[in-house]
Design a protein around this motif. Structure first.
Motif, short mmCIF file in Angstrom:
data_model
loop_
_atom_site.label_atom_id
_atom_site.label_comp_id
_atom_site.label_asym_id
_atom_site.label_seq_id
_atom_site.Cartn_x
_atom_site.Cartn_y
_atom_site.Cartn_z
N SER A 119 -18.17 9.82 9.22
CA SER A 119 -17.22 9.99 8.11
C SER A 119 -16.45 11.30 8.19
O SER A 119 -15.42 11.45 7.55
CB SER A 119 -17.95 9.88 6.78
OG SER A 119 -18.99 10.83 6.71
N ASP A 126 -15.11 12.28 11.03
CA ASP A 126 -14.28 12.04 12.21
C ASP A 126 -14.85 12.71 13.47
O ASP A 126 -14.12 13.01 14.40
CB ASP A 126 -12.83 12.48 11.97
CG ASP A 126 -11.86 11.76 12.89
OD1 ASP A 126 -12.09 10.57 13.19
OD2 ASP A 126 -10.88 12.39 13.33
N THR A 142 -11.37 -9.19 14.66
CA THR A 142 -11.88 -9.11 13.29
C THR A 142 -13.28 -8.51 13.33
O THR A 142 -14.14 -8.98 14.09
CB THR A 142 -11.94 -10.52 12.66
OG1 THR A 142 -10.64 -11.11 12.74
CG2 THR A 142 -12.37 -10.44 11.20
N ASP A 154 -16.14 1.02 8.86
CA ASP A 154 -14.70 0.91 8.62
C ASP A 154 -14.03 0.98 9.97
O ASP A 154 -14.46 1.74 10.85
CB ASP A 154 -14.19 2.07 7.74
CG ASP A 154 -14.63 1.94 6.30
OD1 ASP A 154 -14.61 0.82 5.77
OD2 ASP A 154 -15.00 2.98 5.70
N VAL A 155 -12.96 0.21 10.13
CA VAL A 155 -12.26 0.17 11.41
C VAL A 155 -10.77 0.38 11.17
O VAL A 155 -10.19 -0.23 10.27
CB VAL A 155 -12.48 -1.17 12.13
CG1 VAL A 155 -11.74 -1.19 13.46
CG2 VAL A 155 -13.95 -1.45 12.33
N THR A 156 -10.18 1.27 11.96
CA THR A 156 -8.73 1.44 11.93
C THR A 156 -8.19 1.19 13.33
O THR A 156 -8.81 1.55 14.32
CB THR A 156 -8.31 2.85 11.45
OG1 THR A 156 -8.91 3.83 12.31
CG2 THR A 156 -8.74 3.11 10.03
N ASP A 157 -7.05 0.53 13.37
CA ASP A 157 -6.38 0.24 14.64
C ASP A 157 -5.47 1.41 14.96
O ASP A 157 -4.41 1.58 14.38
CB ASP A 157 -5.58 -1.06 14.50
CG ASP A 157 -4.96 -1.53 15.81
OD1 ASP A 157 -5.10 -0.82 16.83
OD2 ASP A 157 -4.34 -2.60 15.80
N GLU A 158 -5.93 2.27 15.86
CA GLU A 158 -5.16 3.44 16.28
C GLU A 158 -4.27 3.04 17.45
O GLU A 158 -4.31 1.91 17.91
CB GLU A 158 -6.12 4.57 16.68
CG GLU A 158 -7.10 4.96 15.59
CD GLU A 158 -6.47 5.69 14.44
OE1 GLU A 158 -5.52 6.48 14.65
OE2 GLU A 158 -6.92 5.48 13.30
N LYS A 159 -3.51 3.97 17.96
CA LYS A 159 -2.67 3.68 19.13
C LYS A 159 -3.54 3.62 20.38
O LYS A 159 -3.99 4.64 20.88
CB LYS A 159 -1.58 4.73 19.28
CG LYS A 159 -0.55 4.67 18.20
CD LYS A 159 0.64 5.53 18.51
CE LYS A 159 1.62 5.40 17.38
NZ LYS A 159 2.95 5.20 17.77
N TYR A 207 -9.56 1.23 18.91
CA TYR A 207 -10.05 0.98 17.56
C TYR A 207 -11.01 2.10 17.19
O TYR A 207 -11.99 2.33 17.92
CB TYR A 207 -10.76 -0.37 17.48
CG TYR A 207 -9.82 -1.53 17.63
CD1 TYR A 207 -9.17 -2.06 16.53
CD2 TYR A 207 -9.55 -2.07 18.88
CE1 TYR A 207 -8.28 -3.12 16.65
CE2 TYR A 207 -8.66 -3.12 19.02
CZ TYR A 207 -8.03 -3.64 17.91
OH TYR A 207 -7.16 -4.67 18.04
N LYS A 208 -10.73 2.78 16.09
CA LYS A 208 -11.65 3.82 15.61
C LYS A 208 -12.61 3.16 14.64
O LYS A 208 -12.22 2.61 13.62
CB LYS A 208 -10.89 4.94 14.90
CG LYS A 208 -11.85 6.05 14.49
CD LYS A 208 -11.32 7.26 13.75
CE LYS A 208 -9.91 7.48 13.58
NZ LYS A 208 -9.58 8.72 12.85
#
Length: 134
Positions: free
Chosen positions: A35, A37, A114, A121-126, A129-130
């Motif tokens: 959390s 980072d 998915t 939690d997942v974020t689509d970074e450049k 996937y973080k």
């Protein structure tokens, strides 16, 4: 004679280039963080991990120099396939939806990923996937 030779060479180039290509799906890259980072592989928290598909076949992964993992040879199919990630920190599931590549070359493309799991939690970074494991 020169014109015939040039015609034959050009014809061979067009014939040989027509279907000699394959587009592999783009690689899937995961970066695991907490959390705050902080990279969990770099700080030694995430020490063991594996991925298996829905048929319990292991997915080959490789670690990058910047402490991310690349999933090898996934997405080369039509449809959706389920995967399970297990580790010493937290397990989760994800699915990859792929389809045949529509273009001049044969191949596949990944359309959607998915993620499901409690405490992630997942974020689509450049380019990756973080995945935040809490």
């Amino acid at each position: 004679m020169k014109k015939i030779l040039i015609f034959i060479i050009i014809s061979l180039l067009f014939i040989s280039c027509e279907k000699d290509c394959y587009n592999a799906p783009l690689p899937i890259v995961f970066k695991f963080v907490d959390s705050n980072d902080e990279n969990l592989i770099a700080n030694g928290t995430l020490t063991s991990y594996s991925i298996q598909d829905e048929n319990n076949v292991s997915v080959q992964v490789s670690k990058t120099s910047d402490n991310m993992i690349i999933l090898e040879n996934v997405g080369a199919y039509n449809g959706t396939k389920k995967y399970h990630f297990s580790s010493n920190v937290k397990p989760f599931d994800f699915s990859i939806q792929s389809s045949e590549f529509k273009g001049a070359c044969d191949g596949y493309q990944i359309n959607k990923i998915t993620f499901t799991g409690i405490g992630i939690d997942v974020t689509d970074e450049k380019g990756y996937y973080k995945i935040i494991l809490q």
